[in-house]
Design a protein around this motif. Structure first.
Motif, PDB file in Angstrom:
ATOM      1  N   ILE A 315     -12.901  24.062  55.448  1.00  0.00           N
ATOM      2  CA  ILE A 315     -12.653  24.768  54.185  1.00  0.00           C
ATOM      3  C   ILE A 315     -12.751  23.796  53.011  1.00  0.00           C
ATOM      4  CG2 ILE A 315     -10.997  26.126  52.860  1.00  0.00           C
ATOM      5  CD1 ILE A 315     -12.149  27.591  55.249  1.00  0.00           C
ATOM      6  N   MET A 316     -12.153  22.631  53.177  1.00  0.00           N
ATOM      7  CA  MET A 316     -12.163  21.638  52.098  1.00  0.00           C
ATOM      8  C   MET A 316     -13.589  21.186  51.782  1.00  0.00           C
ATOM      9  SD  MET A 316     -10.088  18.054  51.887  1.00  0.00           S
ATOM     10  CE  MET A 316     -10.193  17.018  50.423  1.00  0.00           C
ATOM     11  N   VAL A 317     -14.353  20.903  52.836  1.00  0.00           N
ATOM     12  CA  VAL A 317     -15.726  20.438  52.635  1.00  0.00           C
ATOM     13  C   VAL A 317     -16.566  21.511  51.963  1.00  0.00           C
ATOM     14  CG1 VAL A 317     -17.855  19.821  53.846  1.00  0.00           C
ATOM     15  CG2 VAL A 317     -15.703  18.753  54.492  1.00  0.00           C
ATOM     16  N   GLN A 318     -16.376  22.791  52.298  1.00  0.00           N
ATOM     17  CA  GLN A 318     -17.163  23.857  51.705  1.00  0.00           C
ATOM     18  C   GLN A 318     -16.949  23.934  50.198  1.00  0.00           C
ATOM     19  OE1 GLN A 318     -16.570  27.763  53.402  1.00  0.00           O
ATOM     20  NE2 GLN A 318     -17.648  28.783  51.707  1.00  0.00           N
ATOM     21  N   PHE A 319     -15.671  23.948  49.782  1.00  0.00           N
ATOM     22  CA  PHE A 319     -15.396  24.048  48.343  1.00  0.00           C
ATOM     23  C   PHE A 319     -15.766  22.751  47.611  1.00  0.00           C
ATOM     24  CE2 PHE A 319     -12.932  27.676  49.706  1.00  0.00           C
ATOM     25  CZ  PHE A 319     -13.087  28.569  48.648  1.00  0.00           C
ATOM     26  N   LEU A 320     -15.569  21.632  48.268  1.00  0.00           N
ATOM     27  CA  LEU A 320     -15.962  20.367  47.643  1.00  0.00           C
ATOM     28  C   LEU A 320     -17.478  20.301  47.489  1.00  0.00           C
ATOM     29  CD1 LEU A 320     -14.615  17.809  46.569  1.00  0.00           C
ATOM     30  CD2 LEU A 320     -14.962  16.754  48.804  1.00  0.00           C
ATOM     31  N   SER A 321     -18.202  20.840  48.451  1.00  0.00           N
ATOM     32  CA  SER A 321     -19.652  20.878  48.374  1.00  0.00           C
ATOM     33  C   SER A 321     -20.117  21.750  47.210  1.00  0.00           C
ATOM     34  CB  SER A 321     -20.236  21.415  49.687  1.00  0.00           C
ATOM     35  OG  SER A 321     -21.634  21.540  49.598  1.00  0.00           O
ATOM     36  N   GLU A 322     -19.439  22.879  46.985  1.00  0.00           N
ATOM     37  CA  GLU A 322     -19.786  23.732  45.842  1.00  0.00           C
ATOM     38  C   GLU A 322     -19.548  22.999  44.527  1.00  0.00           C
ATOM     39  OE1 GLU A 322     -17.901  27.523  45.994  1.00  0.00           O
ATOM     40  OE2 GLU A 322     -18.496  27.904  48.078  1.00  0.00           O
ATOM     41  N   SER A 323     -18.452  22.264  44.453  1.00  0.00           N
ATOM     42  CA  SER A 323     -18.146  21.498  43.245  1.00  0.00           C
ATOM     43  C   SER A 323     -19.205  20.430  42.983  1.00  0.00           C
ATOM     44  CB  SER A 323     -16.765  20.848  43.377  1.00  0.00           C
ATOM     45  OG  SER A 323     -16.500  19.994  42.280  1.00  0.00           O
ATOM     46  N   ILE A 324     -19.627  19.756  44.052  1.00  0.00           N
ATOM     47  CA  ILE A 324     -20.647  18.711  43.912  1.00  0.00           C
ATOM     48  C   ILE A 324     -21.988  19.319  43.514  1.00  0.00           C
ATOM     49  CG2 ILE A 324     -21.997  17.010  45.195  1.00  0.00           C
ATOM     50  CD1 ILE A 324     -19.464  16.430  46.827  1.00  0.00           C
ATOM     51  N   CYS A 325     -22.356  20.453  44.126  1.00  0.00           N
ATOM     52  CA  CYS A 325     -23.612  21.121  43.763  1.00  0.00           C
ATOM     53  C   CYS A 325     -23.609  21.532  42.298  1.00  0.00           C
ATOM     54  CB  CYS A 325     -23.837  22.342  44.655  1.00  0.00           C
ATOM     55  SG  CYS A 325     -24.389  21.948  46.327  1.00  0.00           S
ATOM     56  N   LEU A 326     -22.473  22.046  41.832  1.00  0.00           N
ATOM     57  CA  LEU A 326     -22.364  22.435  40.427  1.00  0.00           C
ATOM     58  C   LEU A 326     -22.547  21.232  39.514  1.00  0.00           C
ATOM     59  CD1 LEU A 326     -21.674  24.465  38.206  1.00  0.00           C
ATOM     60  CD2 LEU A 326     -19.249  24.045  38.664  1.00  0.00           C
ATOM     61  N   SER A 327     -21.874  20.147  39.839  1.00  0.00           N
ATOM     62  CA  SER A 327     -21.951  18.949  39.007  1.00  0.00           C
ATOM     63  C   SER A 327     -23.342  18.321  39.044  1.00  0.00           C
ATOM     64  CB  SER A 327     -20.905  17.936  39.472  1.00  0.00           C
ATOM     65  OG  SER A 327     -20.911  16.794  38.643  1.00  0.00           O
ATOM     66  N   LEU A 328     -23.934  18.248  40.242  1.00  0.00           N
ATOM     67  CA  LEU A 328     -25.272  17.655  40.360  1.00  0.00           C
ATOM     68  C   LEU A 328     -26.325  18.504  39.652  1.00  0.00           C
ATOM     69  CD1 LEU A 328     -25.386  16.303  44.022  1.00  0.00           C
ATOM     70  CD2 LEU A 328     -25.263  15.004  41.901  1.00  0.00           C
ATOM     71  N   THR A 329     -26.183  19.830  39.727  1.00  0.00           N
ATOM     72  CA  THR A 329     -27.115  20.706  39.006  1.00  0.00           C
ATOM     73  C   THR A 329     -27.059  20.438  37.513  1.00  0.00           C
ATOM     74  OG1 THR A 329     -26.894  22.435  40.686  1.00  0.00           O
ATOM     75  CG2 THR A 329     -27.740  23.097  38.530  1.00  0.00           C
ATOM     76  N   ALA A 330     -25.831  20.306  36.999  1.00  0.00           N
ATOM     77  CA  ALA A 330     -25.667  19.996  35.579  1.00  0.00           C
ATOM     78  C   ALA A 330     -26.229  18.616  35.260  1.00  0.00           C
ATOM     79  CB  ALA A 330     -24.187  20.069  35.206  1.00  0.00           C
ATOM     80  N   GLY A 331     -26.015  17.653  36.169  1.00  0.00           N
ATOM     81  CA  GLY A 331     -26.527  16.306  35.948  1.00  0.00           C
ATOM     82  C   GLY A 331     -28.047  16.265  35.913  1.00  0.00           C
ATOM     83  N   ILE A 332     -28.679  16.985  36.836  1.00  0.00           N
ATOM     84  CA  ILE A 332     -30.152  17.032  36.870  1.00  0.00           C
ATOM     85  C   ILE A 332     -30.684  17.695  35.604  1.00  0.00           C
ATOM     86  CG2 ILE A 332     -32.127  18.027  38.078  1.00  0.00           C
ATOM     87  CD1 ILE A 332     -30.500  17.679  40.676  1.00  0.00           C
ATOM     88  N   LEU A 333     -30.019  18.776  35.188  1.00  0.00           N
ATOM     89  CA  LEU A 333     -30.410  19.426  33.927  1.00  0.00           C
ATOM     90  C   LEU A 333     -30.260  18.461  32.756  1.00  0.00           C
ATOM     91  CD1 LEU A 333     -31.257  21.963  32.373  1.00  0.00           C
ATOM     92  CD2 LEU A 333     -28.842  22.631  32.294  1.00  0.00           C
ATOM     93  N   GLY A 334     -29.181  17.667  32.768  1.00  0.00           N
ATOM     94  CA  GLY A 334     -28.964  16.684  31.712  1.00  0.00           C
ATOM     95  C   GLY A 334     -30.027  15.597  31.703  1.00  0.00           C
ATOM     96  N   VAL A 335     -30.469  15.186  32.901  1.00  0.00           N
ATOM     97  CA  VAL A 335     -31.543  14.176  32.979  1.00  0.00           C
ATOM     98  C   VAL A 335     -32.823  14.735  32.363  1.00  0.00           C
ATOM     99  CG1 VAL A 335     -33.048  12.914  34.563  1.00  0.00           C
ATOM    100  CG2 VAL A 335     -30.578  12.949  34.951  1.00  0.00           C
TER     101      VAL A 335
END
Length: 396
Positions: A315-335
């Motif tokens: 459960i922890m890994v699933q929600f943490l993975s969603e958080s990381i995907c959200l942040s990385l998506t924003a980071g890639i958009l920022g790049v």
């Protein structure tokens, strides 16, 4: 336990599905990342261009070296000191020096109708325009060829042109200066230094050829940036004295304007960096808040997964993975936004974008986005993993 590829696919799909909820977070992190990349990538280029705009800086990056005349009885009896070519070459090699120029001043006279007009004449070399940040308003500024061949050409300040011709569109005219005929090739923009508009500028060697006792006693040194000024100012006297006699040498630095400019730039930089940090901080808070909301809205889903055998770690890994995907998506958009911003800034500054710096800071931004996603999503993920199965299933 899910495979890593499946976990990332499900997490990314969840982010896309909830894009309206996360839109503000994505934009906040993307804009902060783009600002971070643009400022750090183009920072040195912007500083270099600011240093080239010497009118804006009040000449703060220019160091003036000159020999004083007749300061002692002994000096009045000896030949005046002047800057030799080897000295100028040695000064040019000092780290932090962007350019050097020699100049000398002579009294000039011309006629306007029935009256005689005094027109100060500056003998300057071809580097003078770049070192002093001077541009032409009409015509052109003479260069190396005019200097080497001792052409009789002159660039007039606009006020000087007005005094001599009663107008400023004088390119192509001829003017008699000290009984010699000069061809006017351009007029210059004095910027904030209005005195520059009162003078006539001729090639240094041309002026010296007609006035044999005229010696280049002034040397102006422009530094790459204001950070180089103290180092160059400290090294300049020793370098000059190592090449020639320099008993009456004086070095002048605009310390007060320099301090004022550095203070202003420091505050501007701090404001910009604070804005970026605040934007990224708000983005991180947005991830935390969004994940907490997601955990709360999916409480029954969490309970059902645990009832079907999912471990707390799953459960922890699933929600943490969603958080990381959200942040990385924003980071890639920022790049992507940062790349566009770097290209625009380079075009405005009329330079080539330093792509090596861009790639380095882009990588750092992605790494930061990863850390931000882990940090912001850790507590919501931990809270989800610790939910009681029965309470979660009964949650309405």
């Amino acid at each position: 336990m899910l495979q890593t590829s499946d976990l990332l696919r499900i997490s990314f799909r969840q982010v896309v599905r909830q894009h309206k909820r996360y839109l503000g977070v994505l934009l906040s992190i993307a804009l902060g990342t783009a600002g971070f990349i643009i400022i750090l990538t183009m920072g040195e280029e912007v500083k270099s261009n600011l240093n080239r705009d010497l009118d804006l800086l009040g000449g703060a990056t220019i160091i003036k070296a000159f020999f004083e005349e007749g300061v002692t009885d002994a000096s009045r009896m000896t030949r005046p000191e002047w800057f030799h070519d080897r000295t100028v070459d040695a000064v040019s090699q000092i780290p932090g020096v962007n350019g050097t120029t020699l100049l000398t001043l002579a009294a000039g006279k011309t006629s306007q109708g029935n009256r005689e007009v005094e027109l100060p004449m500056f003998g300057v070399d071809e580097n003078f325009w770049d070192v002093m940040g001077i541009t032409a308003t009409q015509g052109e500024l003479f260069g190396k060829e005019a200097q080497e061949k001792r052409h009789r050409v002159v660039v007039l300040g606009e006020l000087a042109a007005q005094r001599v011709f009663d107008r400023i569109d004088v390119v192509g005219e001829r003017v008699m200066l000290n009984m010699a005929l000069y061809h006017v090739v351009g007029t210059l923009d004095p910027g904030n230094q209005i005195d520059r508009a009162r003078w006539a500028y001729v090639p240094l060697d041309t002026l010296r050829a007609r006035m044999f006792n005229l010696l280049p006693r002034r040397l102006y040194v422009r530094c790459n940036t204001w950070d180089d000024v103290p180092l160059v100012a400290a090294a300049l006297p020793e370098v000059i004295k190592s090449q020639q006699k320099a008993d009456t040498l004086t070095v002048e630095v605009a310390w007060e304007p320099l301090k004022h400019i550095k203070r202003i730039v420091w505050w501007v930089e701090m404001f910009v960096y604070f804005s970026i940090v605040a934007t990224l901080g708000l983005g991180g808070f947005g991830i935390w808040n969004g994940m907490m909301t997601a955990v709360k809205s999916r409480t029954r889903e969490i309970g059902l997964k645990k009832a079907m055998g999912a471990e707390d770690w799953d459960i922890m890994v699933q929600f943490l993975s969603e958080s990381i995907c959200l942040s990385l998506t924003a980071g890639i958009l920022g790049v992507g936004l940062g790349y566009g911003g770097v290209q625009v800034a380079a075009n405005i500054l009329n330079t080539s974008p330093p792509l090596d710096l861009f790639y380095a800071y882009a990588g750092a931004s992605i790494a930061f986005a990863l850390v931000l996603g882990i940090g912001a999503g850790f507590y919501p993920s931990l809270s989800a993993s610790r939910m009681d199965v029965v309470a979660a299933i009964r949650y309405e």
